[in-house]
Design an enzyme around this catalytic site. Sequence first.
Site, PDB file in Angstrom:
ATOM      1  N   GLU A 177       0.814  -1.218   0.000  1.00  0.00           N
ATOM      2  CA  GLU A 177       0.000   0.000   0.000  1.00  0.00           C
ATOM      3  C   GLU A 177       0.846   1.267   0.000  1.00  0.00           C
ATOM      4  OE1 GLU A 177      -0.554  -2.585   2.001  1.00  0.00           O
ATOM      5  OE2 GLU A 177      -2.666  -3.166   1.858  1.00  0.00           O
TER       6      GLU A 177
ATOM      7  N   MET B 258      24.495   8.346   2.116  1.00  0.00           N
ATOM      8  CA  MET B 258      24.477   9.645   2.772  1.00  0.00           C
ATOM      9  C   MET B 258      24.817   9.505   4.257  1.00  0.00           C
ATOM     10  SD  MET B 258      24.277  12.819   2.321  1.00  0.00           S
ATOM     11  CE  MET B 258      23.322  13.502   0.974  1.00  0.00           C
TER      12      MET B 258
ATOM     13  N   PHE C 220     -11.504  -6.945  13.882  1.00  0.00           N
ATOM     14  CA  PHE C 220     -10.447  -7.440  13.005  1.00  0.00           C
ATOM     15  C   PHE C 220     -10.083  -6.378  11.973  1.00  0.00           C
ATOM     16  CE2 PHE C 220      -9.210  -9.720   9.045  1.00  0.00           C
ATOM     17  CZ  PHE C 220      -7.982 -10.170   9.498  1.00  0.00           C
TER      18      PHE C 220
ATOM     19  N   LYS D  21     -17.466  -0.241   6.113  1.00  0.00           N
ATOM     20  CA  LYS D  21     -18.028  -1.155   5.118  1.00  0.00           C
ATOM     21  C   LYS D  21     -19.526  -0.942   4.915  1.00  0.00           C
ATOM     22  CE  LYS D  21     -18.058  -5.928   3.614  1.00  0.00           C
ATOM     23  NZ  LYS D  21     -17.880  -7.339   3.963  1.00  0.00           N
TER      24      LYS D  21
END
Lengths: 557, 167
Positions: A48, A469, A110, A160
């Site tokens: 994601e 770096m 959940f 939902k």
Amino acid sequence: MKTGAKILIEGLQREGVETIFGYPGGVVLPIYDELYDSPLQHILVRHEQAAAHAADGYARASGRVGVCLATSGPGACNLVTGIATAYMDSIPVVALTGQVPTSLLGNDAFQESDITGITMPVTKHNYLVKKTEDLGHIVREAFYIAGTGRQGPVLVDLPKDVTTREIEYEFPENEPVVLRGYQPTYRGHARQVDKAVEMIAEAERPLIYAGGGVISSNASSDLVSLAETLMIPITTTLMGLGAIPCTHPLNLGMLGMHGTRYANYAVTESDLLIAIGVRFDDRVTGNVQTFAPNARIIHIDIDPAEIGKNKKVDVPIVGDVGAVLSDLLAKVRKKQNDNWMERIRVWKERHPMKFRDDDVLRPQFIIRELSNLLLPDDVIVSEVGQNQMWTAQYYCFRKPRTWITSGGLGTMGYGFPAAMGVHFACPDRTVFDIAGDGSFQMNIQELGTVAQYNIPVKVAILNNRFLGMVRQWQELFYDRRYSFTELPPVDFVRIAQAYGVDGIKVESCEEVRPALQAAIDCDGPFVLDFRIEREENVFPMVPAGAAINEMIGGDTE
Amino acid sequence: MKPHTLSVLVENKAGVLSRVTGLFSRRGFNIESLAVGPCEEPGMSRITIVCIGDDAQIEQVMKQLNKLIDVIKVSDISENERVERELALIKVNAEPGSTRAEVMQIANIFRAQIIDVGTKTIILSVAGDTEKIDALEKLLRQYGVRELVRTGRIAVLRGAKIVKSAK
């Protein structure tokens, strides 16, 4: 009757969304079912975080709002780094997340996480949609807020049951979004503009310090016109690169920690600093007390909170950079600053950006070669660290929105997924991600995505088997104690091949140009594994806390 | 560094208080006192915040608050003539007899109301500025303050001036 999911998809289409980046999961099943036969293009990423970066890259390259979608709990949490990245650089993104049904909210259900709570500090605004009836106007508000004023990410959390419930709903036609608590100022105050004009007329050593605000406001041409009319040199921040063509005689390149010597000297000696769409970040100012010590400061920004936040200014102008610049252009008179320009010319001549041009495969050489090969419209994305700074220093950016990088948050792993988003914003252009071996491995799984959709993103890995770096700081400030910065060798070409992506390993200078050309000529994604000099440093450099004219390294005298 | 009283007009929406207080904590500003409740405009609430900082800090707080979408108007009313009040409920030991009489006398002087009387304690309600409540509390300490509850400070401008809703 429409389900919430249908209203959502319809809302996205009405906002002009064509492509979204996402990853399915339990509570977003109703949305994914609606996407299944919708005209929206959905790109399935492998993590994601990549969806958020891709939406961000899309937004930066196109100037339009980017969209990402994830499920509740871990899906939503994985977006957070991407959202924070967009927030720090003021990039318009709408992040859609699934949420457990409203009846379970707060029950530790959940895959439940309080994503509106979690993202409160890193979004411009966020919403938890509690009723299907609110969904339509929330979608409109989200896009409006993300894409106007000082742009930024907006998250919409979708339980939902809100997406499954069916209601009668029609989107309003031609009805503007009105929010009584959100009314950005676009026009600069006329009296402030007049004061600025006066100050500019009085200045003998004026300098423009331009940043990402010029890019977001699409004001590059006004910026250059103003500079040309007044003969004022321009230095840009990391985020402002591309606002003025690198080849322009008034361009001084980047200022700050890894800026050019001449830009930093010019800031220090200037008697007027015109700060445009910038925020006086510590990586720019070094020790802020000694930043532009001789200058009066005009600060133009759309966000009033940036004015005076880090540095006291003399003339603040709150407004859209483009609008203010055109007001200024209408009022200023032509001017010459010959002595000052001469001084700058001498600095440029004495302290050019230079690296050792020898037989050793050095990153600066690779970037210069790439810069010579690509077209002005092609887009360069970077990861974070040495790769980013070398690119900022040695790539010649000729146009705005052709340089895409995580500036404020400095997110390693940003570049590769962002480059995917850039491709969907401008599919006809070549898109290169300039990476380090450390950064690339932070989102290397997206090789799966570029392979699946044949997204022709080219990755140039400047592979020094170090977290370069950090290693550079350890070398300079920690007595070369390389604590956990060395990485074992990785055969990136074989990894790419395992995903079905082509690649070449490059070990010498002669191979660079043909390898880059092969990547450019390839129709699909391509990975270039450049085995560069391991301990090359980014110079010049302003040590942390020093004044910006106290640079180390990179001098030719 | 002196205390500033900020009057913040907000949309009466879920989460707005947490947006406001979250902003204070993450930007390192301290809240000395906070009070929130509905106000004269339907759908809006007013939050009164007392915070301490120098002028630049307070300016930054106000600008950051203004950026919140649900914040409609922020005003620093510290410089203006205003009335400020806090409310305290104090449960104090007051055995019947001379102690109780003394406590009631103190309450009377402070114009505190006796709102409950028990066998061994009484509850006082007092409204006023911070100093007055502090003074009363200090006096009652000697009898034994069993419980003390204070609201945050609220404030309004004197005269006809109001904190308007236009941003």
